[in-house]
Design a protein around this motif. Sequence first.
Motif, PDB file in Angstrom:
ATOM      1  N   ASP A  50       0.803  -1.216   0.000  1.00  0.00           N
ATOM      2  CA  ASP A  50       0.000   0.000   0.000  1.00  0.00           C
ATOM      3  C   ASP A  50       0.841   1.274   0.000  1.00  0.00           C
ATOM      4  O   ASP A  50       0.339   2.346  -0.335  1.00  0.00           O
ATOM      5  N   VAL A  51       2.137   1.197   0.356  1.00  0.00           N
ATOM      6  CA  VAL A  51       2.974   2.404   0.349  1.00  0.00           C
ATOM      7  C   VAL A  51       3.861   2.486  -0.902  1.00  0.00           C
ATOM      8  O   VAL A  51       4.660   3.414  -1.031  1.00  0.00           O
ATOM      9  N   TYR A  52       3.708   1.539  -1.820  1.00  0.00           N
ATOM     10  CA  TYR A  52       4.475   1.536  -3.074  1.00  0.00           C
ATOM     11  C   TYR A  52       3.586   1.967  -4.233  1.00  0.00           C
ATOM     12  O   TYR A  52       2.450   1.499  -4.370  1.00  0.00           O
ATOM     13  N   ASP A  53       4.116   2.833  -5.077  1.00  0.00           N
ATOM     14  CA  ASP A  53       3.438   3.165  -6.321  1.00  0.00           C
ATOM     15  C   ASP A  53       3.454   1.926  -7.212  1.00  0.00           C
ATOM     16  O   ASP A  53       4.441   1.177  -7.222  1.00  0.00           O
ATOM     17  N   LYS A  54       2.390   1.698  -7.940  1.00  0.00           N
ATOM     18  CA  LYS A  54       2.305   0.498  -8.787  1.00  0.00           C
ATOM     19  C   LYS A  54       3.403   0.452  -9.848  1.00  0.00           C
ATOM     20  O   LYS A  54       3.789  -0.608 -10.297  1.00  0.00           O
ATOM     21  N   GLY A  55       3.935   1.626 -10.220  1.00  0.00           N
ATOM     22  CA  GLY A  55       5.008   1.687 -11.215  1.00  0.00           C
ATOM     23  C   GLY A  55       6.380   1.879 -10.610  1.00  0.00           C
ATOM     24  O   GLY A  55       7.311   2.297 -11.297  1.00  0.00           O
ATOM     25  N   CYS A  56       6.542   1.540  -9.326  1.00  0.00           N
ATOM     26  CA  CYS A  56       7.822   1.701  -8.630  1.00  0.00           C
ATOM     27  C   CYS A  56       8.944   0.976  -9.382  1.00  0.00           C
ATOM     28  O   CYS A  56       8.752  -0.128  -9.899  1.00  0.00           O
ATOM     29  N   VAL A  57      10.105   1.612  -9.434  1.00  0.00           N
ATOM     30  CA  VAL A  57      11.290   1.001 -10.038  1.00  0.00           C
ATOM     31  C   VAL A  57      12.112   0.386  -8.915  1.00  0.00           C
ATOM     32  O   VAL A  57      12.510   1.078  -7.973  1.00  0.00           O
ATOM     33  N   PHE A  58      12.343  -0.918  -8.997  1.00  0.00           N
ATOM     34  CA  PHE A  58      13.118  -1.665  -8.009  1.00  0.00           C
ATOM     35  C   PHE A  58      14.496  -1.952  -8.586  1.00  0.00           C
ATOM     36  O   PHE A  58      14.600  -2.531  -9.674  1.00  0.00           O
ATOM     37  N   THR A  59      15.550  -1.572  -7.858  1.00  0.00           N
ATOM     38  CA  THR A  59      16.916  -1.789  -8.334  1.00  0.00           C
ATOM     39  C   THR A  59      17.774  -2.317  -7.191  1.00  0.00           C
ATOM     40  O   THR A  59      17.706  -1.810  -6.073  1.00  0.00           O
ATOM     41  N   ASP A  60      18.548  -3.355  -7.484  1.00  0.00           N
ATOM     42  CA  ASP A  60      19.590  -3.807  -6.561  1.00  0.00           C
ATOM     43  C   ASP A  60      20.843  -4.060  -7.395  1.00  0.00           C
ATOM     44  O   ASP A  60      20.816  -3.866  -8.609  1.00  0.00           O
ATOM     45  N   PRO A  61      21.962  -4.446  -6.795  1.00  0.00           N
ATOM     46  CA  PRO A  61      23.196  -4.601  -7.572  1.00  0.00           C
ATOM     47  C   PRO A  61      23.142  -5.660  -8.675  1.00  0.00           C
ATOM     48  O   PRO A  61      24.040  -5.714  -9.518  1.00  0.00           O
ATOM     49  N   THR A  62      22.115  -6.505  -8.689  1.00  0.00           N
ATOM     50  CA  THR A  62      22.083  -7.571  -9.696  1.00  0.00           C
ATOM     51  C   THR A  62      21.007  -7.391 -10.764  1.00  0.00           C
ATOM     52  O   THR A  62      21.086  -8.016 -11.806  1.00  0.00           O
ATOM     53  N   LEU A  63      19.977  -6.582 -10.512  1.00  0.00           N
ATOM     54  CA  LEU A  63      18.908  -6.429 -11.494  1.00  0.00           C
ATOM     55  C   LEU A  63      18.071  -5.195 -11.220  1.00  0.00           C
ATOM     56  O   LEU A  63      18.168  -4.576 -10.163  1.00  0.00           O
ATOM     57  N   SER A  64      17.233  -4.852 -12.187  1.00  0.00           N
ATOM     58  CA  SER A  64      16.308  -3.737 -12.050  1.00  0.00           C
ATOM     59  C   SER A  64      15.048  -4.090 -12.826  1.00  0.00           C
ATOM     60  O   SER A  64      15.118  -4.694 -13.905  1.00  0.00           O
ATOM     61  N   PHE A  65      13.898  -3.737 -12.268  1.00  0.00           N
ATOM     62  CA  PHE A  65      12.633  -3.966 -12.958  1.00  0.00           C
ATOM     63  C   PHE A  65      11.623  -2.941 -12.473  1.00  0.00           C
ATOM     64  O   PHE A  65      11.838  -2.258 -11.466  1.00  0.00           O
ATOM     65  N   THR A  66      10.524  -2.828 -13.200  1.00  0.00           N
ATOM     66  CA  THR A  66       9.519  -1.819 -12.919  1.00  0.00           C
ATOM     67  C   THR A  66       8.185  -2.453 -12.563  1.00  0.00           C
ATOM     68  O   THR A  66       7.724  -3.353 -13.261  1.00  0.00           O
ATOM     69  N   GLY A  67       7.594  -1.968 -11.480  1.00  0.00           N
ATOM     70  CA  GLY A  67       6.227  -2.323 -11.127  1.00  0.00           C
ATOM     71  C   GLY A  67       6.106  -3.319  -9.985  1.00  0.00           C
ATOM     72  O   GLY A  67       6.904  -4.248  -9.860  1.00  0.00           O
ATOM     73  N   THR A  68       5.083  -3.098  -9.155  1.00  0.00           N
ATOM     74  CA  THR A  68       4.826  -4.012  -8.046  1.00  0.00           C
ATOM     75  C   THR A  68       4.338  -5.368  -8.557  1.00  0.00           C
ATOM     76  O   THR A  68       4.578  -6.389  -7.919  1.00  0.00           O
ATOM     77  N   ALA A  69       3.689  -5.387  -9.718  1.00  0.00           N
ATOM     78  CA  ALA A  69       3.261  -6.673 -10.288  1.00  0.00           C
ATOM     79  C   ALA A  69       4.484  -7.521 -10.658  1.00  0.00           C
ATOM     80  O   ALA A  69       4.516  -8.729 -10.407  1.00  0.00           O
ATOM     81  N   ALA A  70       5.509  -6.882 -11.220  1.00  0.00           N
ATOM     82  CA  ALA A  70       6.750  -7.605 -11.545  1.00  0.00           C
ATOM     83  C   ALA A  70       7.440  -8.072 -10.266  1.00  0.00           C
ATOM     84  O   ALA A  70       7.977  -9.179 -10.219  1.00  0.00           O
ATOM     85  N   PHE A  71       7.414  -7.235  -9.227  1.00  0.00           N
ATOM     86  CA  PHE A  71       7.986  -7.623  -7.939  1.00  0.00           C
ATOM     87  C   PHE A  71       7.317  -8.897  -7.444  1.00  0.00           C
ATOM     88  O   PHE A  71       7.988  -9.849  -7.050  1.00  0.00           O
TER      89      PHE A  71
END
Length: 169
Positions: A50-71
């Motif tokens: 509930d505190v994440y935008d649905k289009g949030c960009v998630f990045t760590d040292p090994t990968l990056s992706f967009t969206g809570t659905a992808a998460f």
Amino acid sequence: IGGDAYGDEVGLAQKEDDLRPPVSPQDVRNAIERDFCEGNYLWTGDISMDVYDKGCVFTDPTLSFTGTAAFQRNLERLEPWIENLVVDPRSELRGPVVLDDSQAFCEARWQMIGELRLPWRPVVNVKGRTRYTLDTSKGGRIVRYDENWELKASEALMQLVTPTTKASV
């Protein structure tokens, strides 16, 4: 960016209107703290959506992706591996979750530790820091999740093949 780690397309969430009520920066900070302290989220992925935008960009040292659905899709793929391979996984805060003075971001310092059920009993032990960028135009939600580690990604991966010794436990 634009697909999850497995190439699935995302973006529908960015096109949909988010009708959820806004959240305060303090609500976000408290949710992040709960995710660590109660959800062990670095291992479980159990985050307060509930505190994440649905289009949030998630990045760590090994990968990056967009969206809570992808998460959530990525988590579903990892869950069986973690449940079957990791003994006593822990994610711990290394201090309070800090809300910066401008209230534009929160930052958490953390450590994740877990022994793997492999014959050589490797231990994953990673310290890091995550910056959660907030956006008032997105209801105050997290729009960027940027995770950094205190060691190189290759060093973290080497932990998977390094046998545990009494000194490393």
